[in-house]
Design an enzyme around this catalytic site. Structure first.
Site, PDB file in Angstrom:
ATOM      1  N   ASP A 175       0.858  -1.183   0.000  1.00  0.00           N
ATOM      2  CA  ASP A 175       0.000   0.000   0.000  1.00  0.00           C
ATOM      3  C   ASP A 175       0.894   1.233   0.000  1.00  0.00           C
ATOM      4  O   ASP A 175       1.540   1.553   1.010  1.00  0.00           O
ATOM      5  CB  ASP A 175      -0.910  -0.017   1.230  1.00  0.00           C
ATOM      6  N   ILE A 176       0.954   1.920  -1.145  1.00  0.00           N
ATOM      7  CA  ILE A 176       1.769   3.135  -1.281  1.00  0.00           C
ATOM      8  C   ILE A 176       0.950   4.326  -0.794  1.00  0.00           C
ATOM      9  O   ILE A 176      -0.029   4.719  -1.418  1.00  0.00           O
ATOM     10  CB  ILE A 176       2.196   3.343  -2.744  1.00  0.00           C
ATOM     11  N   CYS A 178      -0.038   4.591   2.805  1.00  0.00           N
ATOM     12  CA  CYS A 178      -0.984   3.780   3.591  1.00  0.00           C
ATOM     13  C   CYS A 178      -1.733   4.543   4.669  1.00  0.00           C
ATOM     14  O   CYS A 178      -2.638   3.991   5.297  1.00  0.00           O
ATOM     15  CB  CYS A 178      -0.246   2.606   4.230  1.00  0.00           C
ATOM     16  N   GLY A 179      -1.361   5.819   4.895  1.00  0.00           N
ATOM     17  CA  GLY A 179      -2.054   6.588   5.926  1.00  0.00           C
ATOM     18  C   GLY A 179      -1.923   5.953   7.295  1.00  0.00           C
ATOM     19  O   GLY A 179      -0.847   5.514   7.708  1.00  0.00           O
ATOM     20  N   GLY A 181      -3.183   3.175   8.150  1.00  0.00           N
ATOM     21  CA  GLY A 181      -3.246   1.730   8.056  1.00  0.00           C
ATOM     22  C   GLY A 181      -4.613   1.129   7.825  1.00  0.00           C
ATOM     23  O   GLY A 181      -4.789  -0.081   8.010  1.00  0.00           O
ATOM     24  N   SER A 201       4.672  10.133   6.571  1.00  0.00           N
ATOM     25  CA  SER A 201       4.239  10.792   7.808  1.00  0.00           C
ATOM     26  C   SER A 201       4.612   9.949   9.016  1.00  0.00           C
ATOM     27  O   SER A 201       4.151   8.821   9.165  1.00  0.00           O
ATOM     28  CB  SER A 201       2.724  11.023   7.789  1.00  0.00           C
ATOM     29  N   CYS A 356     -13.814  21.877  -0.681  1.00  0.00           N
ATOM     30  CA  CYS A 356     -13.595  20.639  -1.436  1.00  0.00           C
ATOM     31  C   CYS A 356     -14.923  19.938  -1.730  1.00  0.00           C
ATOM     32  O   CYS A 356     -15.137  19.431  -2.844  1.00  0.00           O
ATOM     33  CB  CYS A 356     -12.662  19.718  -0.661  1.00  0.00           C
TER      34      CYS A 356
END
Length: 386
Positions: A175-176, A178-179, A181, A201, A356
């Site tokens: 997972d590129i 992945c935040g 998880g 991060s 947004c």
């Protein structure tokens, strides 16, 4: 004295003329000044409209942060601006030209600069994101097809991705971006895979490791360009927006080199209707530095040397619902955050989520999921779940 009065009168007349011009643009978008509808603007400073005209997107956002204007439904205000074709109010042509020149001179998403967005945004405060997001900690568009709540929408999105990737027990997944998880946790729990997650991060990495400590998951704090190995499946969710057009080819080539021959790759990304290197000045300064939204053409051109496109799905309107759900959580939990952040931050974050949302509702921006395979490696027809 006569000459001095004449100059003052000219300035005053010019200001009135600018205010009238902006008021006309707003009126064409069915937006009233100090009106009674939720999307109407309420002005608190006499120079608000002039600031819109002079600074466009930056002035619009910063003047809201400064308390110069209010609007009960910022998302609807933005939707009407965009649908009326009045988005020139937010991005003057000279600014676009400056941005394009900047892209020609430097790579804003270089390896050296890759951590800037983490430092500015993703490392901000895990507590903030825990209060704003749902329990999965997914910070990307939910899938609302059969969902009634944010949590259901995010679980549906995670499962949709796993099914599109045709995950099976024993497979390896990368997972590129992945935040915290969310996807690697879901994939290992429900599909029996072994997963590696990559993020720039440190805050995300720490929490992802804690959440996945009992699972066959490894979280790596590194840039995607430095990852090695071979995986049955590769996925990237909500990260490609930080890659930049000068690196699209590098991203696709890197992912292809990491993907085994018979594997699948899924790319989940926000996208622009038009190919452009321009970016929103306010979002770039306050939310996502160095961000850039790709077009279908730009993604396809970068992918062409490495992949067969098996499927594309667009569920951009779902992002408006997701962002509004995040904003509702943010506002509901503000009492737990206001000791850490001031009112200016509150207005900035509320504005970000709603601007947004308005962009997605107006279909000004999209949300795509692409599925890729390697050329000549799959003989059967791919049937994408929905």
């Amino acid at each position: 004295m006569l000459g001095s009065r004449s100059r003052d009168d000219t300035t005053h007349t010019g200001s009135r003329s600018i205010d009238a011009m902006i008021s006309e643009i707003l009126a064409n978008a069915d937006i009233q000044i100090n009106g009674r509808r939720p999307w109407d603007l309420h002005l608190h400073h006499p120079d608000t409209l002039s600031r819109f005209a002079a600074q466009r997107s930056l002035g619009l956002g910063e003047s809201y942060m400064d308390g110069w204007w209010d609007c009960d439904a910022i998302d609807e205000f933005i939707t009407r601006i965009l649908r009326a074709g009045a988005d020139g109010i937010s991005q003057p042509r000279w600014m676009v030209a400056v941005q394009l020149a900047g892209y020609a001179l430097r790579n804003r998403q270089s390896l050296r600069r890759s951590r800037q967005v983490a430092e500015k945004h993703y490392d901000l405060d895990n507590h903030l994101f825990q209060l704003m997001l749902d329990p999965t900690m997914a910070y990307s568009c939910g899938y609302w097809k059969d969902a009634a709540t944010l949590h259901e929408a995010q679980q549906a999105k995670l499962d949709l991705i796993c099914r599109k990737l045709e995950l099976e027990p024993g497979m390896t997944l990368l997972d590129i971006g992945c935040g915290w998880g969310s996807l690697v946790e879901h994939a290992t729990r429900h599909y029996g895979v072994r997963a590696h997650g990559v993020t720039v991060s440190s805050e995300q990495a720490d929490l992802a490791r804690e959440r996945c400590k009992e699972l066959p998951v490894e979280i790596m704090l590194k840039d995607y360009r430095t990852v090695t190995g071979h995986y049955d499946r590769v996925v990237s969710v909500g990260m490609f927006e930080h890659v930049g057009r000068r690196n699209y080819h590098t991203f696709m080539k890197t992912a292809a080199n990491l993907l085994k021959d018979r594997g699948l790759m899924l790319l989940h990304t926000i996208g622009n209707n038009l190919s452009s290197a321009a970016h929103d000045a306010w979002i770039d300064k306050y939310i996502f530095p160095n961000g850039e939204l790709p077009s279908i053409k730009q993604i396809a051109r970068a992918a062409e040397p490495f992949y067969v496109v098996e499927d594309i799905q667009n569920f951009g309107p779902d992002y408006a619902k997701t962002l509004k759900a995040w904003d509702a959580n943010f506002q509901a939990n503000w009492d737990q955050l206001k000791d850490r952040y001031d009112d200016r931050f509150f207005r900035m974050w509320h504005y970000y989520l709603n601007v947004c949302a308005g962009g997605f509702r107006a279909r000004h921006i999209q949300l795509w999921q692409w599925v890729f395979s390697k050329p000549g490696q799959r003989s059967r027809t791919y049937h994408a779940p929905r």
